[in-house]
Design a protein around this motif. Structure first.
Motif, PDB file in Angstrom:
ATOM      1  N   ALA A  60      -0.440 -20.378  77.298  1.00  0.00           N
ATOM      2  CA  ALA A  60       0.640 -19.463  76.922  1.00  0.00           C
ATOM      3  C   ALA A  60       0.352 -18.049  77.437  1.00  0.00           C
ATOM      4  O   ALA A  60       1.260 -17.364  77.943  1.00  0.00           O
ATOM      5  CB  ALA A  60       0.822 -19.449  75.405  1.00  0.00           C
ATOM      6  N   LEU A  61      -0.911 -17.612  77.325  1.00  0.00           N
ATOM      7  CA  LEU A  61      -1.284 -16.303  77.863  1.00  0.00           C
ATOM      8  C   LEU A  61      -1.118 -16.267  79.378  1.00  0.00           C
ATOM      9  O   LEU A  61      -0.562 -15.304  79.933  1.00  0.00           O
ATOM     10  CB  LEU A  61      -2.729 -15.978  77.486  1.00  0.00           C
ATOM     11  N   PHE A 139       9.564 -20.500  85.703  1.00  0.00           N
ATOM     12  CA  PHE A 139      10.932 -20.902  86.016  1.00  0.00           C
ATOM     13  C   PHE A 139      11.829 -20.777  84.781  1.00  0.00           C
ATOM     14  O   PHE A 139      12.942 -20.236  84.847  1.00  0.00           O
ATOM     15  CB  PHE A 139      10.887 -22.346  86.523  1.00  0.00           C
ATOM     16  N   PHE A 140      11.341 -21.232  83.642  1.00  0.00           N
ATOM     17  CA  PHE A 140      12.133 -21.244  82.416  1.00  0.00           C
ATOM     18  C   PHE A 140      12.317 -19.841  81.840  1.00  0.00           C
ATOM     19  O   PHE A 140      13.384 -19.500  81.330  1.00  0.00           O
ATOM     20  CB  PHE A 140      11.439 -22.151  81.384  1.00  0.00           C
ATOM     21  N   ASN A 141      11.278 -18.992  81.930  1.00  0.00           N
ATOM     22  CA  ASN A 141      11.281 -17.708  81.223  1.00  0.00           C
ATOM     23  C   ASN A 141      11.584 -16.506  82.102  1.00  0.00           C
ATOM     24  O   ASN A 141      11.589 -15.373  81.607  1.00  0.00           O
ATOM     25  CB  ASN A 141       9.918 -17.499  80.551  1.00  0.00           C
ATOM     26  N   TYR A 142      11.835 -16.720  83.379  1.00  0.00           N
ATOM     27  CA  TYR A 142      12.138 -15.614  84.290  1.00  0.00           C
ATOM     28  C   TYR A 142      13.287 -14.763  83.749  1.00  0.00           C
ATOM     29  O   TYR A 142      13.229 -13.530  83.765  1.00  0.00           O
ATOM     30  CB  TYR A 142      12.486 -16.188  85.666  1.00  0.00           C
ATOM     31  N   PHE A 195       5.614 -15.633  75.389  1.00  0.00           N
ATOM     32  CA  PHE A 195       4.442 -16.262  74.764  1.00  0.00           C
ATOM     33  C   PHE A 195       4.885 -17.251  73.681  1.00  0.00           C
ATOM     34  O   PHE A 195       4.317 -18.348  73.565  1.00  0.00           O
ATOM     35  CB  PHE A 195       3.547 -15.192  74.160  1.00  0.00           C
ATOM     36  N   LEU A 196       5.900 -16.887  72.900  1.00  0.00           N
ATOM     37  CA  LEU A 196       6.391 -17.770  71.846  1.00  0.00           C
ATOM     38  C   LEU A 196       6.928 -19.068  72.435  1.00  0.00           C
ATOM     39  O   LEU A 196       6.587 -20.166  71.981  1.00  0.00           O
ATOM     40  CB  LEU A 196       7.490 -17.064  71.050  1.00  0.00           C
ATOM     41  N   VAL A 244       3.141 -18.583  64.858  1.00  0.00           N
ATOM     42  CA  VAL A 244       4.511 -18.140  65.146  1.00  0.00           C
ATOM     43  C   VAL A 244       4.908 -16.990  64.229  1.00  0.00           C
ATOM     44  O   VAL A 244       5.562 -16.029  64.660  1.00  0.00           O
ATOM     45  CB  VAL A 244       5.487 -19.326  65.005  1.00  0.00           C
ATOM     46  N   GLY A 245       4.511 -17.076  62.961  1.00  0.00           N
ATOM     47  CA  GLY A 245       4.807 -15.982  62.038  1.00  0.00           C
ATOM     48  C   GLY A 245       4.207 -14.669  62.504  1.00  0.00           C
ATOM     49  O   GLY A 245       4.845 -13.613  62.442  1.00  0.00           O
TER      50      GLY A 245
END
Length: 543
Positions: A60-61, A139-142, A195-196, A244-245
């Motif tokens: 994730a980082l 690709f997904f988060n661009y 990151f989430l 997540v919190g």
């Protein structure tokens, strides 16, 4: 008034989110003799689980850093440059974000997997490697970075940076001292959202990672569906919930910082045609990265769906109408999944608009701890394991008066949980911009609260309402983590059908998966293009 608006959303989340999740955790950690909290230490001490936690965190980082490095230049280009096709290209880069993660994984499988484009041209395969996962996450988060950072960047007054240069600062020093501090909260918010999404990644890792890689979400699915180990799944759910919190708390803090006063201007005043070799070179580099990273995977997905055994054509699409073509994968023709998904998504959109609209109206009232806590509650479904929610539906909604296991409404209810946050984030800025004195004047003239909303708020927010509906429809259409548990075999959704086809060997199954993914991509793309036509400014929310 505020409590009245919050009542239905709170009841909805309590019944269809909190209850299923706590039931799963309770069944995993509670026995006839009491709570078995020692299981937490046992699970977290397991070497394999520690490896999963470590991989989930570092990938994730890495995905977040890589996304920022690639997407920030794109955010600058969309914010400051004016060039032909800019609006269409903005819609294109946003298509991956509204695509189901199953389709994202399928697109990269067609590009870097066995028999993919890279395999055919150079004999290179990246599936079952971490690089395929990282690139798919970019690709997904661009679009998250381009829209969140670029949206603010386009409204920053460039004269402030020009004034710094007049006072002797170099171009880089002016950007570092003036623009970067103003963009800091937006960059932080975008980084936290990326990151989430990557920390809770499921479909991408499930398809591209193979048995070698697993995130927390994938491991929860494996422990629940394959091993039936509810205690381990419960502990992992609690770990993910805590992480997540924390992420959402930091995100809320960055959003409050972003709301600090800035000198903003209309985007049209800051966008100019590129000048000089450096700016044209930057534009060319960004366009090339978009072509390679976003357009190429989508194009290969379409090409593979047309590459039938007898030559290019619609053979795989025609096979979708045959229930026996998948070798017993489905009880009905795979094409039925298209109609099922549209019906489910429409129902989920209606639920999300009702719950999210009431929640957004409640959040426009005077801020306080209650409002901030309620806002955080609405965002939790984006990060809490959808697998846990789906399995929780099966074990909680199984007795009268809420025996919904055989009801079609179960799928839209799960999909609406992920649609509500998008509705709230889209409508909230617009509702906060409505002058409260207009409502007060309507009340003085004798209008009821409902009529005041209909006569004052609705004419001002109808465009945002349509945009919220479009986003809710797109994300509901692609929901996979919970739906994979609760969709009936005779009524599969498109993401579930794609995953089932990819899970079976054979060229026909692979081709049908590509064809269904292409159909799903086109439906999402059409919805997004409609949204772009409706969106005329940045007042329509974060997304």
């Amino acid at each position: 008034m505020r409590l009245g608006l919050m009542a239905l959303p709170v009841a909805f989340f309590a019944l269809f989110f909190a209850w299923p999740v706590t039931s799963i955790v309770g069944r995993g950690l509670k026995t006839e003799t009491g709570w078995h909290l020692g299981r937490v230490g046992e699970v977290l001490g397991d070497r394999d689980i520690v490896d999963v936690l470590w991989f989930t965190t570092w990938q994730a980082l890495a995905s977040t850093v890589l996304t920022l490095l690639i997407a920030l230049p794109g955010a600058h280009v969309f914010a400051r440059f004016d060039f032909p096709g800019k609006q269409v290209l903005r819609a294109v880069v946003t298509v991956p974000f509204v695509l189901p993660t199953v389709v994202v994984g399928t697109a990269f499988l067609a590009l870097v997997g066995r028999g993919g484009l890279f395999d055919e041209l150079w004999g290179v395969r990246l599936d079952t490697t971490v690089w395929a996962i990282l690139l798919a996450h970019v690709f997904f988060n661009y679009a998250v970075v381009v829209r969140t950072v670029g949206g603010l960047w386009s409204q920053l007054d460039p004269r402030q940076e020009e004034a710094a240069r007049v006072l002797g600062a170099t171009r880089f020093e002016a950007w570092r001292r003036v623009t970067l501090p103003a963009l800091g909260p937006a960059v932080a918010a975008a980084a936290l959202m990326v990151f989430l999404f990557t920390f809770t990644s499921f479909g991408v890792v499930q398809i591209l990672g193979g048995p070698a890689f697993a995130t927390l979400e994938v491991e929860v699915y494996r422990q629940t569906a394959h091993l039936l180990d509810l205690p381990t799944a419960a502990v992992l759910t609690l770990v993910q919930f805590a992480a997540v919190g924390l992420i959402l708390a930091v995100h809320a803090w960055t959003v409050r910082r972003r709301e600090s006063a800035l000198t903003l201007v209309a985007p049209e005043q800051t966008s100019r045609r590129p000048v000089g070799p450096a700016q044209w070179g930057l534009l060319g580099a960004v366009l090339s990265s978009i072509a390679l990273l976003i357009v190429l995977p989508l194009g290969v997905l379409v090409e593979r769906s047309l590459d039938a055994p007898g030559g290019y054509g619609l053979g795989f699409y025609r096979a979708l109408s045959d229930p026996d073509a998948g070798g017993g994968t489905f009880l009905v023709a795979p094409l039925r999944a298209v109609g099922n998904s549209l019906l489910y998504a429409l129902a989920a959109t209606g639920i999300a608009l009702l719950i999210g609209g009431l929640a957004a109206a409640a959040l426009t009232r005077r801020p306080g701890r209650l409002v901030r806590g309620f806002d955080a509650l609405l965002m939790l479904p984006l990060g809490v394991s959808a697998v846990t929610v789906g399995f929780g539906f099966l074990i909680t909604l199984d007795e009268p008066p809420l025996d919904l296991r055989t009801s079609w409404i179960l799928v839209p209810l799960a999909q609406a949980l992920v649609g509500v946050p998008f509705v709230v984030r889209t409508m909230l800025p617009v509702l906060r911009a409505v002058d409260g004195r207009l409502r007060e004047a309507a009340a003085v003239l004798g209008a009821s609260p409902l009529r005041a909303w209909r006569e004052v708020d609705l004419p001002l927010v109808w465009r945002a309402l349509l945009i919220a509906a479009g986003f809710a429809f797109a994300v509901s259409l692609g929901e996979f983590g919970a739906t994979v548990f609760i969709a009936r075999p005779d009524r599969p959704t498109l993401p579930v059908a794609v995953a089932r086809l990819l899970g079976r060997a054979g060229e026909l199954n692979y081709g049908q998966a590509m064809a269904l993914s292409t159909i799903l991509m086109l439906v999402c793309a059409v919805a997004l293009l409609v949204l772009e036509r409706l969106r005329t400014d940045r007042t329509s929310g974060e997304f």
